[in-house]
Scaffold this active site. Structure first.
Site, PDB file in Angstrom:
ATOM      1  N   GLY A  73      -5.322   2.655   5.020  1.00 46.38           N
ATOM      2  CA  GLY A  73      -4.087   2.221   5.617  1.00 46.38           C
ATOM      3  C   GLY A  73      -3.813   0.823   5.042  1.00 46.38           C
ATOM      4  O   GLY A  73      -4.874  -0.024   4.779  1.00 46.38           O
ATOM      5  N   GLN A  94      -0.473  -7.830   4.871  1.00 49.15           N
ATOM      6  CA  GLN A  94      -1.792  -8.156   4.249  1.00 49.15           C
ATOM      7  C   GLN A  94      -1.290  -8.412   2.605  1.00 49.15           C
ATOM      8  O   GLN A  94      -2.315  -8.494   2.111  1.00 49.15           O
ATOM      9  CB  GLN A  94      -2.534  -6.690   4.321  1.00 49.15           C
ATOM     10  CG  GLN A  94      -2.985  -6.657   5.700  1.00 49.15           C
ATOM     11  CD  GLN A  94      -3.855  -5.370   5.904  1.00 49.15           C
ATOM     12  OE1 GLN A  94      -3.284  -4.066   5.932  1.00 49.15           O
ATOM     13  NE2 GLN A  94      -5.217  -5.314   5.632  1.00 49.15           N
ATOM     14  N   CYS A 101     -11.311  -3.295   7.715  1.00 50.71           N
ATOM     15  CA  CYS A 101      -9.928  -3.748   7.101  1.00 50.71           C
ATOM     16  C   CYS A 101      -9.965  -4.263   6.023  1.00 50.71           C
ATOM     17  O   CYS A 101     -11.151  -4.813   5.455  1.00 50.71           O
ATOM     18  CB  CYS A 101      -9.535  -4.853   8.334  1.00 50.71           C
ATOM     19  SG  CYS A 101      -7.938  -5.620   7.919  1.00 50.71           S
ATOM     20  N   LEU A 102      -9.091  -3.884   5.003  1.00 54.18           N
ATOM     21  CA  LEU A 102      -8.899  -4.222   3.701  1.00 54.18           C
ATOM     22  C   LEU A 102      -9.007  -5.739   3.480  1.00 54.18           C
ATOM     23  O   LEU A 102      -9.325  -6.551   2.626  1.00 54.18           O
ATOM     24  CB  LEU A 102      -8.023  -3.588   2.919  1.00 54.18           C
ATOM     25  CG  LEU A 102      -8.009  -2.104   2.589  1.00 54.18           C
ATOM     26  CD1 LEU A 102      -6.824  -1.600   2.064  1.00 54.18           C
ATOM     27  CD2 LEU A 102      -9.285  -2.049   1.768  1.00 54.18           C
ATOM     28  N   HIS A 130      -4.174   0.345  14.308  1.00 48.37           N
ATOM     29  CA  HIS A 130      -4.691  -0.795  13.462  1.00 48.37           C
ATOM     30  C   HIS A 130      -3.527  -1.612  12.651  1.00 48.37           C
ATOM     31  O   HIS A 130      -3.519  -2.740  12.590  1.00 48.37           O
ATOM     32  CB  HIS A 130      -5.930  -0.152  12.570  1.00 48.37           C
ATOM     33  CG  HIS A 130      -6.400  -1.178  11.701  1.00 48.37           C
ATOM     34  ND1 HIS A 130      -7.683  -1.700  11.858  1.00 48.37           N
ATOM     35  CD2 HIS A 130      -6.110  -1.939  10.524  1.00 48.37           C
ATOM     36  CE1 HIS A 130      -8.015  -2.623  10.857  1.00 48.37           C
ATOM     37  NE2 HIS A 130      -6.699  -2.759  10.109  1.00 48.37           N
ATOM     38  N   GLU A 131      -2.695  -0.507  11.964  1.00 49.81           N
ATOM     39  CA  GLU A 131      -1.733  -1.091  11.096  1.00 49.81           C
ATOM     40  C   GLU A 131      -0.547  -1.760  11.817  1.00 49.81           C
ATOM     41  O   GLU A 131      -0.001  -2.598  11.677  1.00 49.81           O
ATOM     42  CB  GLU A 131      -1.033  -0.035  10.183  1.00 49.81           C
ATOM     43  CG  GLU A 131      -2.214   0.544   9.342  1.00 49.81           C
ATOM     44  CD  GLU A 131      -2.905  -0.383   8.649  1.00 49.81           C
ATOM     45  OE1 GLU A 131      -2.387  -1.468   8.267  1.00 49.81           O
ATOM     46  OE2 GLU A 131      -4.267   0.149   8.209  1.00 49.81           O
ATOM     47  N   HIS A 153      -1.197  -5.149  12.946  1.00 47.09           N
ATOM     48  CA  HIS A 153      -1.111  -6.023  11.786  1.00 47.09           C
ATOM     49  C   HIS A 153       0.353  -6.523  11.844  1.00 47.09           C
ATOM     50  O   HIS A 153       0.469  -7.803  11.624  1.00 47.09           O
ATOM     51  CB  HIS A 153      -1.310  -5.317  10.237  1.00 47.09           C
ATOM     52  CG  HIS A 153      -2.738  -5.473   9.796  1.00 47.09           C
ATOM     53  ND1 HIS A 153      -3.493  -6.708   9.727  1.00 47.09           N
ATOM     54  CD2 HIS A 153      -3.619  -4.486   9.434  1.00 47.09           C
ATOM     55  CE1 HIS A 153      -4.645  -6.339   9.613  1.00 47.09           C
ATOM     56  NE2 HIS A 153      -4.829  -4.871   9.332  1.00 47.09           N
TER      57      HIS A 153
HETATM   58 NI    NI Z   1      -6.461  -3.877   8.173  1.00 51.26          NI
END
Ligand code: NI
Length: 164
Positions: A46, A51, A91-92, A133-134, A137
């Site tokens: 995701g 991000q 998380c990326l 999670h997304e 963000h």
């Molecule tokens: Ni993330």
């Protein structure tokens, strides 16, 4: 399409609330394509627009094994949740780390697709976790705020690694 630079924890853009998308434009279409390419390239499941430095309410998710099931959510809202799951989350924007987070086991989301058509998506387990999670963000939140215990280092390509 192009791979965009992923902002890392500590970047102020990750702490801001993203604005809704009013209409689809060529610029957003390109952004969505780039976000998908960036997510797949980084091996994540995701990615949210903040991000990659864009404060708009756009999310891409793909929890399939082979990158065959992209989900694009514009202005997503969680409308229903049930149950509970506790598991490791990554998380990326915080590569090489993971932490334990409890999320609903079922999540229903209302959103718009890339054509600005209304859609409803339901998910359990990993997909439910990814929705939460997304969307966090988009509201300037990262998983470490909800983490139980300490951040852990993950080896490269650990099988249980989930980066969102
Ligand atoms: Ni993330």
């Amino acid at each position: 399409m192009a791979i965009r630079a992923i902002r890392e924890f500590g970047d102020p853009v990750l702490e801001k609330t993203a604005k809704p998308v009013a209409e689809m434009t060529a610029r957003y279409t390109e952004l969505i394509e780039d976000m998908l390419e960036t997510m797949y390239d980084a091996g994540g499941v995701g990615l949210a627009a903040p991000q990659v430095g864009i404060l708009r309410r756009i999310v891409v998710i793909d929890v399939s094994e082979d990158g065959s099931d992209p989900i694009i959510l514009i202005n997503p809202e969680i409308v229903e949740t049930s149950g509970e799951q506790t598991g490791m989350e990554g998380c990326l924007s915080l590569p090489g780390k993971q932490g334990q987070v409890t999320r609903p086991n079922y999540v229903k989301v209302k959103a718009y697709d890339q054509n600005m058509q209304p859609v409803e998506k339901e998910g359990t387990e990993l997909l439910a976790r990814a929705f939460c999670h997304e969307i966090d963000h988009l509201n300037g939140h990262v998983y470490t705020e909800f983490m139980e215990g300490e951040l852990q280092d993950v080896g490269e390509a650990a099988p249980e690694e989930v980066e969102e």
